[in-house]
Design a protein around this motif. Structure first.
Motif, PDB file in Angstrom:
ATOM      1  N   ILE A   7       0.840  -1.204   0.000  1.00 46.20           N
ATOM      2  CA  ILE A   7       0.000   0.000   0.000  1.00 46.20           C
ATOM      3  C   ILE A   7       0.871   1.248   0.000  1.00 46.20           C
ATOM      4  N   LEU A   8       1.966   1.211   0.748  1.00 47.28           N
ATOM      5  CA  LEU A   8       2.877   2.351   0.810  1.00 47.28           C
ATOM      6  C   LEU A   8       3.468   2.676  -0.558  1.00 47.28           C
ATOM      7  N   LEU A   9       3.680   1.676  -1.389  1.00 47.16           N
ATOM      8  CA  LEU A   9       4.257   1.893  -2.717  1.00 47.16           C
ATOM      9  C   LEU A   9       3.435   2.861  -3.564  1.00 47.16           C
ATOM     10  N   VAL A  10       2.139   2.913  -3.335  1.00 51.78           N
ATOM     11  CA  VAL A  10       1.274   3.806  -4.111  1.00 51.78           C
ATOM     12  C   VAL A  10       1.735   5.250  -3.980  1.00 51.78           C
ATOM     13  N   LEU A  11       2.250   5.627  -2.805  1.00 47.53           N
ATOM     14  CA  LEU A  11       2.582   7.020  -2.511  1.00 47.53           C
ATOM     15  C   LEU A  11       4.047   7.365  -2.708  1.00 47.53           C
ATOM     16  N   SER A  38      -0.547   2.946  -8.548  1.00 51.57           N
ATOM     17  CA  SER A  38      -1.512   1.856  -8.620  1.00 51.57           C
ATOM     18  C   SER A  38      -1.349   0.956  -7.408  1.00 51.57           C
ATOM     19  N   LEU A  39      -2.443   0.362  -6.968  1.00 53.77           N
ATOM     20  CA  LEU A  39      -2.398  -0.587  -5.863  1.00 53.77           C
ATOM     21  C   LEU A  39      -2.036  -1.953  -6.422  1.00 53.77           C
ATOM     22  N   ILE A  40      -0.893  -2.484  -6.009  1.00 52.86           N
ATOM     23  CA  ILE A  40      -0.412  -3.770  -6.502  1.00 52.86           C
ATOM     24  C   ILE A  40      -0.131  -4.664  -5.299  1.00 52.86           C
ATOM     25  N   ALA A  51       9.072  -1.252 -19.461  1.00 54.33           N
ATOM     26  CA  ALA A  51       7.725  -1.689 -19.088  1.00 54.33           C
ATOM     27  C   ALA A  51       7.080  -0.614 -18.215  1.00 54.33           C
ATOM     28  N   SER A  52       5.750  -0.559 -18.217  1.00 54.55           N
ATOM     29  CA  SER A  52       5.092   0.495 -17.446  1.00 54.55           C
ATOM     30  C   SER A  52       3.738   0.034 -16.922  1.00 54.55           C
ATOM     31  N   ILE A  53       3.430   0.491 -15.718  1.00 60.41           N
ATOM     32  CA  ILE A  53       2.106   0.358 -15.125  1.00 60.41           C
ATOM     33  C   ILE A  53       1.670   1.765 -14.759  1.00 60.41           C
ATOM     34  N   GLY A  54       0.613   2.251 -15.387  1.00 60.86           N
ATOM     35  CA  GLY A  54       0.145   3.610 -15.170  1.00 60.86           C
ATOM     36  C   GLY A  54      -0.602   3.761 -13.865  1.00 60.86           C
ATOM     37  N   PRO A  55      -1.277   4.927 -13.666  1.00 63.11           N
ATOM     38  CA  PRO A  55      -1.959   5.199 -12.401  1.00 63.11           C
ATOM     39  C   PRO A  55      -3.346   4.578 -12.318  1.00 63.11           C
ATOM     40  N   TRP A  56      -3.807   4.435 -11.072  1.00 66.82           N
ATOM     41  CA  TRP A  56      -5.189   4.079 -10.748  1.00 66.82           C
ATOM     42  C   TRP A  56      -5.609   2.682 -11.201  1.00 66.82           C
ATOM     43  N   ASN A  57      -4.650   1.787 -11.285  1.00 65.11           N
ATOM     44  CA  ASN A  57      -4.973   0.378 -11.503  1.00 65.11           C
ATOM     45  C   ASN A  57      -5.064  -0.329 -10.151  1.00 65.11           C
ATOM     46  N   VAL A  58      -5.867  -1.383 -10.091  1.00 67.18           N
ATOM     47  CA  VAL A  58      -5.894  -2.279  -8.936  1.00 67.18           C
ATOM     48  C   VAL A  58      -5.503  -3.657  -9.434  1.00 67.18           C
ATOM     49  N   ILE A  59      -4.372  -4.160  -8.932  1.00 63.98           N
ATOM     50  CA  ILE A  59      -3.843  -5.460  -9.339  1.00 63.98           C
ATOM     51  C   ILE A  59      -3.589  -6.243  -8.055  1.00 63.98           C
ATOM     52  N   ASN A  77      -7.603  -0.027 -14.667  1.00 60.92           N
ATOM     53  CA  ASN A  77      -7.901  -1.443 -14.906  1.00 60.92           C
ATOM     54  C   ASN A  77      -8.047  -2.181 -13.581  1.00 60.92           C
ATOM     55  N   SER A  78      -8.933  -3.163 -13.554  1.00 57.34           N
ATOM     56  CA  SER A  78      -9.086  -4.052 -12.407  1.00 57.34           C
ATOM     57  C   SER A  78      -8.590  -5.432 -12.815  1.00 57.34           C
ATOM     58  N   ILE A  79      -7.486  -5.858 -12.201  1.00 54.51           N
ATOM     59  CA  ILE A  79      -6.855  -7.142 -12.527  1.00 54.51           C
ATOM     60  C   ILE A  79      -6.758  -7.921 -11.222  1.00 54.51           C
ATOM     61  N   THR A  80      -7.630  -8.887 -11.049  1.00 58.47           N
ATOM     62  CA  THR A  80      -7.723  -9.577  -9.769  1.00 58.47           C
ATOM     63  C   THR A  80      -7.686 -11.090  -9.962  1.00 58.47           C
TER      64      THR A  80
END
Length: 237
Positions: A7-11, A38-40, A51-59, A77-80
């Motif tokens: 969760i800390l990684l998001v910020l 993004s929450l990963i 490679a890239s993961i943009g903002p506001w994804n939930v993985i 994107n929602s990847i669960t």
């Protein structure tokens, strides 16, 4: 502790993201890769050059996420999934809850991807447009049990907006799936345009189609990421 770090990684800024991800989570993020806000929450994340993961994804809840060189996940994107240790899907003991993206493959915006089993993007495969769904689990009505099946998108294929891909299906190499189509059977013919519910072959596509020969999209991906950042800055500014 691990969940708190994820969760800390998001910020965190990019430089600290890589440090925390590598040293404390065991993830491998190339120095040229970009990890947005993004929450990963996954077991293992590897990101190759550019490679890239943009903002506001939930993985979340995947055992593994792998992005090869130039692969990109855009935004919203929602990847669960459901972790392999969960004890769920006992009738699919060999399932692999993972997302594996080949070189310069791409997931664009606001898609829902179920990774209860493996979702694989071959090199240059694109889930384009908005709001498509990929499902890797289903209810077997004959046996009344939940089962899973991997989904594969072939090399240089494109799946357009609003499509649904059911568990165990595949999209052939160098094929195009029209917007709004539903893939309920394994498609096999390459260089083909598919459309409908269920998706069926409509016409052949020329092997010379420029899309089937695209190369090196790192500059395009970087430009897309910058446009997302600029848009978000305007909204929050």
């Amino acid at each position: 502790m691990k969940s708190a770090l994820q969760i800390l990684l998001v910020l965190l800024p990019q430089s600290l993201k890589r440090l925390v991800a590598h040293r404390l989570l065991g993830w491998e993020i190339h120095p040229t890769a970009h990890l947005g806000r993004s929450l990963i929450r996954v077991g293992r994340l590897t990101m190759g050059p550019s490679a890239s993961i943009g903002p506001w994804n939930v993985i979340k809840d995947l055992d593994e996420v792998h992005l090869a060189e130039g692969a990109a996940i855009a935004t919203r994107n929602s990847i669960t999934g459901i972790a392999g240790t969960s004890g769920i899907f006992t009738h699919s003991p060999n399932r692999r809850p993972a997302l594996v993206m080949g070189r310069f493959s791409m997931i664009t915006n606001a898609h829902d991807i179920d990774c209860s089993d493996l979702v694989e993007f071959a090199d240059y495969a694109v889930l384009a447009g908005f709001r498509s769904q990929i499902l890797t689990h289903s209810l077997n009505l004959v046996q009344d049990r939940f089962v899973t099946g991997p989904v594969r998108l072939g090399e240089h294929c494109a799946v357009m907006s609003g499509c649904t891909i059911l568990s165990g299906m595949q999209v052939p190499d160098r094929s195009i799936i029209s917007a709004g189509s539903v893939i309920t059977t394994k498609l096999t013919a390459e260089h083909t345009f598919y459309r409908g519910n269920p998706a069926e072959a409509v016409r052949d596509l020329p092997p010379t189609l420029k899309y089937f020969h695209r190369e090196g999209l790192q500059h395009q991906v970087a430009a897309e990421i910058e446009s997302w950042r600029a848009a978000q800055s305007q909204r929050t500014g």
